[in-house]
Design a protein around this motif. Structure first.
Motif, PDB file in Angstrom:
ATOM      1  N   ASN A 155      15.192 -34.582 103.025  1.00 24.27           N
ATOM      2  CA  ASN A 155      16.512 -34.047 103.658  1.00 24.27           C
ATOM      3  C   ASN A 155      17.576 -35.087 102.561  1.00 24.27           C
ATOM      4  O   ASN A 155      18.318 -34.229 102.502  1.00 24.27           O
ATOM      5  CB  ASN A 155      16.501 -34.832 104.915  1.00 24.27           C
ATOM      6  CG  ASN A 155      15.114 -34.438 105.765  1.00 24.27           C
ATOM      7  OD1 ASN A 155      14.734 -33.126 105.724  1.00 24.27           O
ATOM      8  ND2 ASN A 155      15.087 -35.010 107.278  1.00 24.27           N
TER       9      ASN A 155
ATOM     10  N   GLU B 289      20.226 -32.087 101.225  1.00 26.33           N
ATOM     11  CA  GLU B 289      21.695 -32.289 100.753  1.00 26.33           C
ATOM     12  C   GLU B 289      22.381 -32.269  99.584  1.00 26.33           C
ATOM     13  O   GLU B 289      23.619 -31.796 100.041  1.00 26.33           O
ATOM     14  CB  GLU B 289      22.286 -33.023 102.254  1.00 26.33           C
ATOM     15  CG  GLU B 289      21.687 -33.669 103.687  1.00 26.33           C
ATOM     16  CD  GLU B 289      21.557 -34.992 104.180  1.00 26.33           C
ATOM     17  OE1 GLU B 289      22.411 -35.931 103.435  1.00 26.33           O
ATOM     18  OE2 GLU B 289      21.560 -34.881 105.522  1.00 26.33           O
TER      19      GLU B 289
ATOM     20  N   ASN C 285      22.535 -28.763  98.696  1.00 22.96           N
ATOM     21  CA  ASN C 285      23.210 -27.938  99.340  1.00 22.96           C
ATOM     22  C   ASN C 285      25.076 -27.990  98.605  1.00 22.96           C
ATOM     23  O   ASN C 285      25.835 -27.463  98.301  1.00 22.96           O
ATOM     24  CB  ASN C 285      23.770 -28.198 100.992  1.00 22.96           C
ATOM     25  CG  ASN C 285      22.267 -27.659 101.065  1.00 22.96           C
ATOM     26  OD1 ASN C 285      21.281 -26.156 100.834  1.00 22.96           O
ATOM     27  ND2 ASN C 285      22.058 -28.337 102.756  1.00 22.96           N
ATOM     28  N   LYS C 286      25.282 -29.560  98.610  1.00 15.84           N
ATOM     29  CA  LYS C 286      26.492 -30.094  98.079  1.00 15.84           C
ATOM     30  C   LYS C 286      26.584 -29.678  96.102  1.00 15.84           C
ATOM     31  O   LYS C 286      27.887 -29.119  96.348  1.00 15.84           O
ATOM     32  CB  LYS C 286      26.474 -31.890  98.001  1.00 15.84           C
ATOM     33  CG  LYS C 286      28.226 -31.603  97.411  1.00 15.84           C
ATOM     34  CD  LYS C 286      27.744 -34.037  97.545  1.00 15.84           C
ATOM     35  CE  LYS C 286      29.126 -34.342  97.252  1.00 15.84           C
ATOM     36  NZ  LYS C 286      29.257 -35.528  97.298  1.00 15.84           N
TER      37      LYS C 286
END
Length: 108
Positions: free
Chosen positions: A49, A53, A56-57
């Motif tokens: 996870n 993240e 995605n950043k």
């Protein structure tokens, strides 16, 4: 009747303390192994996870940089800079039909 009672005693084998301890030791080992695997899987899910993240950043940052590149490389921004710094003038025609550039193969 004596034969029947011998058969019942033989079928009701007693479990020794050593066998019980071995069984409990194996059972505890399997239980510890199972719990350890559950903990490791949960840790891997957490790391997964975190990586999602981070991805995605990074994608969002790349998108922001692409927008910034498009803004900085736009014609409306470059034209005044070219005129001001390099004294370039906007020509009505891109190609001068009166001038030709001749390149010989030996110049390559």
């Amino acid at each position: 009747m004596n034969n029947n009672s011998d058969k019942l005693k033989a079928s009701k084998r007693k479990i020794s303390i050593f066998q019980l301890l071995i069984f409990l030791f194996i059972l505890s080992g399997v239980t510890v192994f199972y719990i350890n695997n559950i903990i490791l899987v949960n840790q891997l899910i957490g790391k997964n996870n975190e990586l999602k993240e981070a991805i995605n950043k990074a994608v969002q940052t790349n998108y922001t940089y692409r927008i910034e590149i498009e803004r900085l490389s736009s014609y409306d921004r470059i034209k005044p800079i070219a005129v001001e710094k390099f004294n370039l003038k906007l020509s009505d025609t891109v190609v001068n039909s009166n001038e030709y550039l001749i390149i010989n193969k030996s110049e390559f």
